[in-house]
Design an enzyme around this catalytic site. Structure first.
Site, PDB file in Angstrom:
ATOM      1  N   ASP A  34       0.838  -1.196   0.000  1.00  0.00           N
ATOM      2  CA  ASP A  34       0.000   0.000   0.000  1.00  0.00           C
ATOM      3  C   ASP A  34       0.878   1.252   0.000  1.00  0.00           C
ATOM      4  OD1 ASP A  34      -2.852   1.123   0.479  1.00  0.00           O
ATOM      5  OD2 ASP A  34      -1.545   2.234   1.840  1.00  0.00           O
ATOM      6  N   TYR A  39       3.352  10.029   0.681  1.00  0.00           N
ATOM      7  CA  TYR A  39       4.296   9.436   1.631  1.00  0.00           C
ATOM      8  C   TYR A  39       5.746   9.768   1.260  1.00  0.00           C
ATOM      9  CZ  TYR A  39       0.194   6.550   2.915  1.00  0.00           C
ATOM     10  OH  TYR A  39      -1.053   6.103   3.282  1.00  0.00           O
ATOM     11  N   LYS A  68      -2.315   6.377  -4.115  1.00  0.00           N
ATOM     12  CA  LYS A  68      -3.377   7.347  -3.817  1.00  0.00           C
ATOM     13  C   LYS A  68      -3.078   8.727  -4.403  1.00  0.00           C
ATOM     14  CE  LYS A  68      -3.728   4.829   0.541  1.00  0.00           C
ATOM     15  NZ  LYS A  68      -2.347   4.568   0.944  1.00  0.00           N
ATOM     16  N   HIS A 101      -7.212  10.068  -1.962  1.00  0.00           N
ATOM     17  CA  HIS A 101      -6.656   9.883  -0.612  1.00  0.00           C
ATOM     18  C   HIS A 101      -7.548  10.454   0.497  1.00  0.00           C
ATOM     19  CE1 HIS A 101      -2.476   9.238   1.392  1.00  0.00           C
ATOM     20  NE2 HIS A 101      -3.437   9.007   2.240  1.00  0.00           N
TER      21      HIS A 101
END
Ligand code: A2P
Length: 297
Positions: A34, A39, A68, A101
């Protein structure tokens, strides 16, 4: 949805560590990673994926990869370029699942908001408009499925009404302190797959130290983390514990072998306290369009 139920989470996985974590996970048998653009570690994960596929043994088609769309790319013209950037970073030609997201819109140059002026309200740029820009990406072969994350039942319901392609998944925080029975029921009734994030409490140790969770783990000769992961699996959700530590990556995968009894599940059900560890307060700025009340409905 044929997503492997147990995946590796990569939020807060540091650059310099996340690539090794992904390679370790794949070597141990994880087949679901994931990711998310925000990130900041997709390029390193891309190198790890490329190496894992090149070493033989693991084919791209055997691994489920989710990513996302960040809040700064909700404008319809920005959606496809955002996915292309993620694909380039991950060194993939398609994603298995692409998620919106958050139901939150940020101005393009405000990756993390500093003031109310960095936000765009949902009535100015509705999630349905963003969704309609995600839908053609499926026919283009750039992602197999599309879904959302951090959506309430109310927002899911509205999107289902507006969508040509219904959202395949909603990824939300879920653990014994935040069980969301109404969400579980709604998603089962509408064929929306649920993925549980922050299953271990996202770094807050209270869940892992919870007396009931610890007692159940002692009965099974397993760890509290394994109880929490297995709880999510037995509720029919997928679950994406994050770890960068090889022993814990292995330990989390073997949660699949634990079997919780009906009594265990009943004891865990009694722990619900509607408590979020990630409550979205970073979207709440004085004078801005988002509040905790309108975020979670
Ligand atoms: P680490 O990466 O050092 O293993 P969540 O998935 O809920 O976001 O939780 C992730 C946090 O839980 C991280 O701090 C991670 O640290 C830690 N963690 C992951 N697996 C375990 C485990 N099996 N036991 C205890 N802590 C864990």
């Amino acid at each position: 949805m044929n997503m492997p139920q147990l995946g590796l989470g990569t939020w807060k996985s540091e650059p310099g560590e996340v690539g090794e974590a992904v390679k370790t996970a794949l070597r141990l048998g994880y087949r679901h990673i994931d990711c998310a653009a925000v990130y900041g570690n997709e390029a390193e994960i891309g190198v790890a994926l490329e190496e894992a596929f090149a070493d033989g043994g693991i084919a791209r088609a055997d691994v489920w990869v989710t990513s996302k769309l960040w809040n700064t790319s909700h404008a319809p013209d920005d959606v496809r370029p955002a996915l292309m950037q993620t694909l380039s970073d991950l060194r993939l030609d398609y994603l298995d699942l692409y998620l919106m997201h958050w139901p939150v819109v940020l101005k393009k140059d405000a990756a993390m908001p500093l003031s109310a002026a960095d936000f765009i309200a949902l009535d100015k740029l509705p999630v349905a408009d963003t969704w309609h820009a995600m839908e053609p990406l499926v026919a283009e072969g750039l992602c197999r499925q599309i879904g959302v994350s951090n959506f309430s039942v109310l927002k899911l319901e509205a999107l289902l009404g507006a969508a040509k392609i219904p959202p395949a998944a909603n990824q939300i925080e879920m653990h014994p302190y935040l069980q969301q029975p109404a969400m579980l029921e709604f998603c089962a009734a509408h064929n929306v797959h649920l993925t549980a994030y922050a299953p271990l409490g996202s770094g807050d140790l209270s869940l892992l130290a919870d007396a009931t969770v610890v007692a159940i783990s002692e009965r099974h000769g397993c760890t509290p983390a394994q109880v929490l992961i297995r709880w999510a699996m037995q509720r029919g959700t997928s679950v994406i514990p994050k770890s960068c530590n090889p022993e814990r990556i292995a330990q989390n995968l073997s949660a699949a072998d634990v079997v919780l009894s009906d009594d265990d599940m009943r004891e865990l059900a009694a722990l619900d306290r509607a408590q979020r560890f990630i409550d979205g307060n970073f979207w709440v700025h004085e004078g801005g369009p988002y509040t905790l009340a309108n975020l979670w409905d």
